[in-house]
Structures are given as C-alpha cells and as structure tokens.
Enzyme design. Sequence first.
Site, PDB file in Angstrom:
ATOM      1  N   LYS A 212       0.817  -1.267  -0.153  1.00 29.81           N
ATOM      2  CA  LYS A 212       0.400  -0.149   0.005  1.00 29.81           C
ATOM      3  C   LYS A 212       0.683   1.691   0.434  1.00 29.81           C
ATOM      4  O   LYS A 212       0.922   2.319  -0.152  1.00 29.81           O
ATOM      5  CB  LYS A 212      -1.123  -0.390   1.328  1.00 29.81           C
ATOM      6  CG  LYS A 212      -1.729   1.030   1.346  1.00 29.81           C
ATOM      7  CD  LYS A 212      -2.910   0.780   2.497  1.00 29.81           C
ATOM      8  CE  LYS A 212      -3.877   2.383   2.263  1.00 29.81           C
ATOM      9  NZ  LYS A 212      -4.627   2.621   3.302  1.00 29.81           N
ATOM     10  N   GLU A 218      10.612  -4.995   4.493  1.00 30.53           N
ATOM     11  CA  GLU A 218      10.493  -6.088   3.776  1.00 30.53           C
ATOM     12  C   GLU A 218       9.649  -6.303   2.057  1.00 30.53           C
ATOM     13  O   GLU A 218      10.856  -7.076   1.858  1.00 30.53           O
ATOM     14  CB  GLU A 218       9.366  -7.157   4.672  1.00 30.53           C
ATOM     15  CG  GLU A 218       9.428  -6.785   6.029  1.00 30.53           C
ATOM     16  CD  GLU A 218       8.991  -6.154   7.011  1.00 30.53           C
ATOM     17  OE1 GLU A 218       8.827  -4.597   6.955  1.00 30.53           O
ATOM     18  OE2 GLU A 218       8.986  -6.360   7.918  1.00 30.53           O
ATOM     19  N   GLY A 273      -5.013  -2.024   4.740  1.00 32.58           N
ATOM     20  CA  GLY A 273      -4.546  -2.699   4.423  1.00 32.58           C
ATOM     21  C   GLY A 273      -4.865  -4.043   4.534  1.00 32.58           C
ATOM     22  O   GLY A 273      -4.872  -5.175   4.044  1.00 32.58           O
ATOM     23  N   ARG A 274      -4.893  -4.925   6.118  1.00 31.30           N
ATOM     24  CA  ARG A 274      -5.697  -5.947   6.602  1.00 31.30           C
ATOM     25  C   ARG A 274      -6.853  -5.799   6.193  1.00 31.30           C
ATOM     26  O   ARG A 274      -7.744  -6.865   6.311  1.00 31.30           O
ATOM     27  CB  ARG A 274      -5.650  -5.756   7.705  1.00 31.30           C
ATOM     28  CG  ARG A 274      -6.134  -4.439   8.450  1.00 31.30           C
ATOM     29  CD  ARG A 274      -5.860  -4.779  10.218  1.00 31.30           C
ATOM     30  NE  ARG A 274      -6.386  -3.969  10.853  1.00 31.30           N
ATOM     31  CZ  ARG A 274      -5.552  -2.686  11.022  1.00 31.30           C
ATOM     32  NH1 ARG A 274      -4.521  -2.228  10.495  1.00 31.30           N
ATOM     33  NH2 ARG A 274      -6.197  -1.937  11.497  1.00 31.30           N
ATOM     34  N   GLU A 359      -4.608  -6.638  14.987  1.00 33.64           N
ATOM     35  CA  GLU A 359      -3.990  -5.358  14.539  1.00 33.64           C
ATOM     36  C   GLU A 359      -5.094  -4.424  14.079  1.00 33.64           C
ATOM     37  O   GLU A 359      -4.902  -3.117  14.902  1.00 33.64           O
ATOM     38  CB  GLU A 359      -3.611  -5.676  12.822  1.00 33.64           C
ATOM     39  CG  GLU A 359      -2.285  -4.618  13.089  1.00 33.64           C
ATOM     40  CD  GLU A 359      -1.914  -4.495  11.264  1.00 33.64           C
ATOM     41  OE1 GLU A 359      -2.138  -3.664  10.578  1.00 33.64           O
ATOM     42  OE2 GLU A 359      -0.741  -4.594  11.409  1.00 33.64           O
ATOM     43  N   HIS A 390      -5.626 -33.416  16.954  1.00 27.70           N
ATOM     44  CA  HIS A 390      -3.884 -34.336  17.982  1.00 27.70           C
ATOM     45  C   HIS A 390      -2.702 -33.825  18.719  1.00 27.70           C
ATOM     46  O   HIS A 390      -1.880 -34.367  19.231  1.00 27.70           O
ATOM     47  CB  HIS A 390      -3.901 -35.764  16.856  1.00 27.70           C
ATOM     48  CG  HIS A 390      -4.794 -35.947  16.248  1.00 27.70           C
ATOM     49  ND1 HIS A 390      -5.092 -37.183  16.888  1.00 27.70           N
ATOM     50  CD2 HIS A 390      -5.969 -35.697  15.497  1.00 27.70           C
ATOM     51  CE1 HIS A 390      -6.288 -37.365  16.578  1.00 27.70           C
ATOM     52  NE2 HIS A 390      -6.868 -36.851  15.111  1.00 27.70           N
ATOM     53  N   LYS A 510       9.823  -1.484  13.554  1.00 25.27           N
ATOM     54  CA  LYS A 510      10.529  -0.236  13.062  1.00 25.27           C
ATOM     55  C   LYS A 510      11.140   0.315  12.896  1.00 25.27           C
ATOM     56  O   LYS A 510      12.120   0.775  12.990  1.00 25.27           O
ATOM     57  CB  LYS A 510       8.780  -0.422  12.016  1.00 25.27           C
ATOM     58  CG  LYS A 510       8.110  -0.798  11.134  1.00 25.27           C
ATOM     59  CD  LYS A 510       7.211  -0.408  10.126  1.00 25.27           C
ATOM     60  CE  LYS A 510       5.714  -1.186   9.727  1.00 25.27           C
ATOM     61  NZ  LYS A 510       5.124  -0.046   9.496  1.00 25.27           N
TER      62      LYS A 510
HETATM   63  O1  F6P Z   1       3.231  -2.953   9.831  1.00 28.83           O
HETATM   64  C1  F6P Z   1       1.967  -3.183   9.621  1.00 28.83           C
HETATM   65  C2  F6P Z   1       1.855  -2.866   8.371  1.00 28.83           C
HETATM   66  O2  F6P Z   1       1.304  -1.985   8.305  1.00 28.83           O
HETATM   67  C3  F6P Z   1       0.087  -3.296   7.756  1.00 28.83           C
HETATM   68  O3  F6P Z   1      -1.281  -2.510   8.298  1.00 28.83           O
HETATM   69  C4  F6P Z   1      -0.197  -3.509   6.191  1.00 28.83           C
HETATM   70  O4  F6P Z   1      -0.553  -4.103   5.941  1.00 28.83           O
HETATM   71  C5  F6P Z   1       1.578  -3.879   6.410  1.00 28.83           C
HETATM   72  O5  F6P Z   1       2.176  -3.718   7.602  1.00 28.83           O
HETATM   73  C6  F6P Z   1       2.288  -3.854   4.912  1.00 28.83           C
HETATM   74  O6  F6P Z   1       2.347  -2.590   4.494  1.00 28.83           O
HETATM   75  P1  F6P Z   1       2.244  -2.114   3.206  1.00 28.83           P
HETATM   76  O7  F6P Z   1       0.910  -2.608   2.473  1.00 28.83           O
HETATM   77  O8  F6P Z   1       2.071  -0.446   2.578  1.00 28.83           O
HETATM   78  O9  F6P Z   1       3.244  -2.803   2.618  1.00 28.83           O
END
Ligand code: F6P
Length: 545
Positions: A212, A218, A273-274, A359, A390, A510
């Site tokens: 987003k 990452e 995002g979620r 979240e 199990h 972060k």
């Molecule tokens: O760090 C949490 C977060 O901001 C989530 O809310 C989001 O889904 C995820 O990181 C990824 O964010 P982006 O889509 O901006 O890379």
Amino acid sequence: MTTDSNPRSLTQRPDWLALQRHYQEIKDLHLRQLFADDPTRGERLTIETPDIYLDYSKNRITDETLRLLINLANACGLRERIEAMFNGDTINVTEQRAALHTALRAPRGESILLDGVNVVPDVHAVLDRMAFFSEKVRNGQWLGHTGKPILNIVNIGIGGSDLGPVMAYEALRHYSQRNLTLRFVSNVDGTDFVEATRDLDPEQTLFIICSKTFTTLETLTNARAARDWCLQKLGDQHAVSRHFVAVSTNANEVSKFGIDTDNMFGFWDWDGGRYSMDSAIGLSTMIAVGPDHFRAMLDGFHEMDEHFRHTPFERNMPVIMALLKLWYNNFFAGQSVAVFPYCQYLKRFPAYLQQLTMESNGKHVTLEGANVDYQTAPIYWGEPGTNGQHSFFQLLHQGTRLIPCDFIGFQQALNPLGDQHDLLMANCFAQTEALAFGKTESEVKADGISDWLVPHRTFEGNRPSNTLLLEQLTPKTLGLLVALYEHSVYTQGSIWNIDSFDQWGVELGKMLAKTTAEELQAEAEPRLAHDSSTNALIWRYRRLR
Ligand code: F6P
C-alpha cells in the site's frame, strides 16, 4: 433503540453494569442445563442466511444475555457506527480517513460518495484493468522479456499485502489454473525469497510487488532481491517492465523503484491493508482463479455487507458473533479465541484472521485517547481440523482456560474421497458436543473406569463454541466468511470505542530496527545508546557473525 450519547466510560454504562450483574447470575449455568431446559435451543439459537448457517446455541447465554448484549450495542450507537462506515465518514480518526472497504465490492452502478465523489466507478475501472491483465497472463499472451509466456507468479508483500492474497490463493486453489505456479514471499529473512524462487525460471516469472505504502522495508528489500535475481539472468533493465507489476497507492515510490506506472494497479488510502484482499492487492488471486471467480468472491463480500447493514441485530450474524466474543472477553475474562476451519484449503485462514482481529482491535486507548479500563481484542489462533485435535485440543477439553471456539465446516467436499468428508464433519460436530457437554464423573464411572482414574477421564464441559456451516467452499462463500469476520471486528471495536483501522503499535519496533540495522552494519564500532541488554546483543552479534 436507545443510543446513549454520553461518552462516559463503557464500564460505567448501565447496560454494561447490567451485564456484569447478569454474569454473576448465570456464570455457573451449565450448557447441559440450558439444553435440558429448552429442547428447541439447538434450532432456535441459530441464524441462517441463503449461504451460511450459524449455530450459536452452544454458548453460555440465555435469552436475557442476548437482550442485554444487544442493549449494550444499541447504547454504544452501533447502528450509527455501521452507517458511518458505509457512508464513508472519517471513522479512522487517528489517520483521518474513511474505512470504505465495502466500496471495493459494491456492484457496478452503485454510488458511494466520498467528499462528494462517487468512488465506485474507480473501483470498477481498476477491477477491469486487473481482469484484462489477468486474462493475458492466464492465456499466455503476457510474454516475458525473452518472448516466453509467464508460468510463475510471485507475490511480494507483507501483512495485509501478503496474508489476504496467500490465504485466498490457498482457499481457492481448487478453482485455480493449474499450469500456473503461485508463490508468496513476505519475510525479510532471505530464506523466504531464495526458497520461493530456487526452482523458477526468471524468463517465465512475474513478480507482483504489493505494498500500500511502497515503503515497507521487507517488501522493498525482497523486491530489490527479485530485480537482481531477474536481471542476473535476463541482463537487460528493460526486462523489468515485462516481469514486474506493482499494486500500491503510492505511484511516486513505484516509479522510483523502476516499475512503469502503466504496470501499476492502484487502490486508495480509505482501504486499510488488512481490509484489502478484495482490492488490487488480490491481483495474484485473480490471476490464479480468473476474473469471474474473483467477482463471485466480491459478490460474497457484498452479500454479507448488505446483511450486516440491514439486518436487525437479533438476527445479524457479524453482530451476534461479535457480541458473543465480547461476552467471554469482557465478562468471563477469556483471553483467546480459537478458529478451526474443518477444511484443509482454509489452512491460512487463522493466520489471516490474526492480523484482521488483532491489528484492528489490539488497542489500549479509546477514540478520544483515554486509557481503556476493559480488555480489548483477545488473542486469535487456530489450525485446520482435524489436525488440532491431535495437538492442542487436550487443553481445550481439560485445561483450565475458557477458550471460545469457532468451528467452520462445509456440506460438500471439493475433493470427495471415499467417506472422508463424512469423517471430517463427524469430527467437527463431535468436538463441539464434547466441549459443550463433556463427560460427568458418573458417566465415566458407569464405563467401569477405576476410581483413581476417574478425575483424569472426566470432562467438565461447558466450553462454548459456534458452528458455521456453509454449502461448499467457493469464491463466493470465501467472500462471505471474510466479510463476516471483518464486520464482527468492527462491531467489537465500535463497542470498545477504539479505532479499528489504525496500527500505530507497529511503528516503534520498525523505527528501532532501522537504527539497529545501521549499527549492525557500520564499519566502525558504533556508539550504542540502548539499554544494557540490547547493547550486549548488538555487540555479540557484530563480534560473532
Ligand atoms: O506494519 C504493519 C502494516 O502497516 C500493516 O498494517 C500492513 O498490512 C503491512 O504493514 C504492509 O504494509 P504495506 O502494504 O504498506 O507494505
């Protein structure tokens, strides 16, 4: 309906206090008793929509409990909060945004105004572009740099830009085009990328960079690794345009990375995002299952949106599920909720729900910034059935904790194999029965068990669960299920008076990681100013790596 506009603390509201008193009265009532008193309970405490049947009879509630919980929802202005969400009000107050994910599945032709502008045509314009692109990939017309068709799709993203897509791909694998290989890379641990790509040919691989913000460490790190991996074999910068597409709200950062914005699929800041697996973030899903199935999934979402918006709370599935969870969380001091899909295809559903629920509602202050004096989101966890039976089900049956569970099952198997579906569903139903009713001391004795073993073999029962039964796992029923939990989360957040759409809690870690990375990588010995534990860990890592 009585809406109490006085913003006094939730726990001081008369309806909350009434629930506390009621809890004292019924906390020891056993489900055995409740079922014995009302032989119709198992059919009465249910909700049925055209596609989902919810049996919530195995909960520690009476009709009075439901009445009081609904009173609380009304007093907290739930109806108005629902309308505010659907109307695009700024309900994400700390980020000053709407949370308008329901617009992502609004039918073409509907009008949803945000600041006076109808957002639905834009939503459908993106869906149409996605469909056009997906079809090209699916039928082999989208060629890689060397003229070969794409066979591998690697989604790079994390959090909402990963969990929704990977969950949906796994869930809908049955409907996927099987000559395509889909992989998902999220972790900054290089292993994730290396293992996901080791057997892939760059000439036939397409990367979807999903972010987003397009600033997530990452995702950008893995995207750079992907670019290097691709260019190492293909050797030409121009290859990027055939092998990389982006999904983002941030066109600037996308083009800075080197992806042509013609190859970008957009969405909007009003979609968290979620809550975005049904936006362009679902591009990998659409490529896998095709535009028609993707649209069927959106129809499922929309059907649940309509149900949530228009059904009286007494028969409103997301509301009832939310209130039941709140009942255990806030009055029984329950600390977690377990979700068990009796469906192997839904193996990533619990992980997806973890982000959605925790979240969203893992917050310690109200919308006004005051500390809450009640628990907010419980811990969500789960595994597909029957596997969990199990491993950890022992604790559910005989442990010391109260863990409300959701069981999810389907009438029809997607892969009928002998009588295996009957066995699967028999286990699903049997677990809810065992949890609710247990096995008494006298029943155990009647089995001829030695006296000393009786306490070990006794099941106290009275452990609550919901059962959700759907006809079959299809794109549509997946959409229904996800929207059901989305709206349940919002219902709880509305009653807890928290912002279910921000996520400030992820920021501190972060920020610290950024400084720490510089310290780990510095040539010269860095001057560390952390606590003694963190300093020592950094020194040790630098010395021994
Ligand atoms: O760090 C949490 C977060 O901001 C989530 O809310 C989001 O889904 C995820 O990181 C990824 O964010 P982006 O889509 O901006 O890379």
